[in-house]
Enzyme design. Structure first.
Site, mmCIF file in Angstrom:
data_model
loop_
_atom_site.group_PDB
_atom_site.id
_atom_site.type_symbol
_atom_site.label_atom_id
_atom_site.label_comp_id
_atom_site.label_asym_id
_atom_site.label_seq_id
_atom_site.Cartn_x
_atom_site.Cartn_y
_atom_site.Cartn_z
ATOM 1 N N HIS A 92 4.420 -40.546 43.973
ATOM 2 C CA HIS A 92 2.981 -40.815 43.791
ATOM 3 C C HIS A 92 2.855 -42.077 42.922
ATOM 4 C CE1 HIS A 92 -1.168 -40.195 43.901
ATOM 5 N NE2 HIS A 92 -1.326 -39.116 43.179
ATOM 6 N N GLN B 217 -0.467 -43.226 41.050
ATOM 7 C CA GLN B 217 -0.828 -42.414 39.887
ATOM 8 C C GLN B 217 -0.043 -42.851 38.650
ATOM 9 O OE1 GLN B 217 -3.195 -39.705 39.728
ATOM 10 N NE2 GLN B 217 -2.880 -40.266 37.595
ATOM 11 N N ASP C 176 1.916 -31.355 35.497
ATOM 12 C CA ASP C 176 1.243 -31.364 36.804
ATOM 13 C C ASP C 176 1.192 -29.908 37.287
ATOM 14 O OD1 ASP C 176 0.213 -32.164 39.278
ATOM 15 O OD2 ASP C 176 2.088 -33.015 40.027
ATOM 16 N N CYS D 250 -2.240 -35.678 36.057
ATOM 17 C CA CYS D 250 -2.803 -36.484 37.150
ATOM 18 C C CYS D 250 -4.046 -35.848 37.752
ATOM 19 C CB CYS D 250 -1.754 -36.754 38.219
ATOM 20 S SG CYS D 250 -1.187 -35.272 39.074
HETATM 21 N N1 NVA Z 1 2.092 -32.952 42.593
HETATM 22 C C1 NVA Z 1 0.733 -32.787 43.080
HETATM 23 C C2 NVA Z 1 -0.078 -33.979 42.721
HETATM 24 C C3 NVA Z 1 -1.521 -33.900 43.156
HETATM 25 C C4 NVA Z 1 -2.272 -35.159 42.864
HETATM 26 C C5 NVA Z 1 0.756 -32.570 44.584
HETATM 27 O O1 NVA Z 1 1.568 -33.227 45.269
HETATM 28 O O2 NVA Z 1 -0.009 -31.747 45.081
HETATM 29 N N1 CP Z 2 -4.306 -37.319 41.128
HETATM 30 C C1 CP Z 2 -4.657 -37.376 42.420
HETATM 31 O O1 CP Z 2 -4.014 -38.028 43.227
HETATM 32 O O2 CP Z 2 -5.775 -36.681 42.723
HETATM 33 P P1 CP Z 2 -6.327 -36.338 44.185
HETATM 34 O O3 CP Z 2 -5.370 -35.344 44.803
HETATM 35 O O4 CP Z 2 -7.679 -35.728 43.938
HETATM 36 O O5 CP Z 2 -6.394 -37.584 44.991
#
Ligand code: NVA
Ligand code: CP
Length: 324
Positions: free
Chosen positions: A147, A150, A239, A279
């Site tokens: 990610h 982020q 997270d 995040c």
């Molecule tokens: N680790 C989480 C981040 C969400 C923004 C996911 O992948 O769902």
């Molecule tokens: N942190 C983040 O990426 O949030 P969303 O899943 O809401 O885009």
């Protein structure tokens, strides 16, 4: 069109600069991050002064979502409009992506009509395949593995509050997931120390996060006890216990992660001026206590807002290169 015309060329103009993608944090050099972070501060300051900053007039961003989103969608969409461009929003359900059109064909088509593409999907290989067949830059808006947008926002947020991150210590408490992998790449690129504490069986996969330059001037250490990881840390971050795509493991994860909840004691063990980041979306009472995420050390709302500012700088950089 004149019926005798030889037609419109279907290839990119000769001499066009090579297309750059942002698929993982290691795709940019340390030096490029220096530029991007400074450019973000410039763009954000203009936004706060209500000054127009329209460097991408007439450019179109395609956003492809195969997973849910609030922040990523709003920050990319609002950001692109602010830059003078426009946005096309696609999901698996309302496009041919959900009816098995090959990702390579989707990339060929979408990248002929738009100038830049953001994708949120499952496997990293999927975004790599798209990028390999795209004529325009592709940005990772989250995959199972990474990610990067982020973490770029998180680093900008840290610097805004505390100054340079090089040499500082970041404690990751929780799942060895896409965020953790990206923190590891960032530590290597930007020279800070990453401590990671995950429950057994949920460790970060170092082979996934490997960077071309090893750990650089940064370092990486694992801890079985989250409290030990937090001791003296400059930033504590976590997270969700269950990332998107792993919902079937929800019950097992709730049991395994019970002790990986960032609480007041962990923040007290960290440096006195330590920050807390998440995040989002967050689950109060699971990965973080309400008094921490809603407390004075938390900068989660700045983190969320900064997604938009860093991504404006990122899109501008991928399309126009350095401007200052
Ligand atoms: N680790 C989480 C981040 C969400 C923004 C996911 O992948 O769902
Ligand atoms: N942190 C983040 O990426 O949030 P969303 O899943 O809401 O885009």
């Amino acid at each position: 069109m004149n019926p005798n015309t030889k037609g419109i060329p279907s290839t990119l103009p000769k001499g066009a600069p090579p297309v750059r993608h942002y698929l993982q944090f290691a795709d940019f050099s340390t030096e490029e991050y220096g530029y991007l972070l400074e450019r973000t501060a410039f763009i954000k300051a203009k936004f706060k002064r209500f000054e127009r900053h329209q460097s991408l007039v007439d450019r179109t961003l395609a956003m492809i979502f195969e997973k849910a989103s609030t922040r990523t969608r709003v920050s990319f969409e609002a950001g692109m409009y602010q830059l003078g461009g426009s946005v096309v929003h696609l999901t698996t359900g309302d496009s041919q992506l959900g009816r098995s059109e090959p990702i390579e064909d989707s990339a060929r088509v979408i990248s002929r009509m738009t100038d830049i593409v953001m994708i949120r999907t499952y496997e990293q290989t999927k975004i790599e395949r798209f990028a390999a067949h795209s004529r325009v830059p592709v940005i990772n808006g989250l995959t199972n593995e990474f990610h990067p947008c982020q973490i770029l926002a998180d680093i900008f947020t840290y610097i805004e509050h505390r100054g340079p991150i090089a040499g500082k210590t970041v404690a990751w408490v929780g799942d060895g997931n896409n965020m953790a992998n990206t923190w590891l790449q960032a530590a290597a690129m930007l020279g800070f120390h990453l401590r990671v504490s995950t429950p057994s069986g949920y460790e970060l996969n170092e082979k996934v996060a490997v960077t071309p330059h090893g750990m650089g001037t940064g370092s990486y250490k694992t801890y079985s006890n989250p409290m030990d990881a937090c001791k003296g840390a400059d930033l504590v971050t976590t997270d969700v216990w269950t990332s998107m795509g792993y919902e079937a493991e929800n019950e097992a994860r709730r049991k395994a992660f019970a002790a990986w909840c960032v609480n007041r004691e962990m923040m007290a063990a960290a440096a006195p001026d330590a920050l807390f980041m998440h995040c989002l979306p967050a689950h109060r009472g699971e990965e973080v206590e309400a008094e921490v995420i809603d407390g004075p050390q938390s900068v989660v709302w700045d983190e969320a807002e900064n997604r938009m500012h860093v991504q404006k700088a990122l899109m501008e950089y991928l399309l126009l290169g350095r401007l200052a």
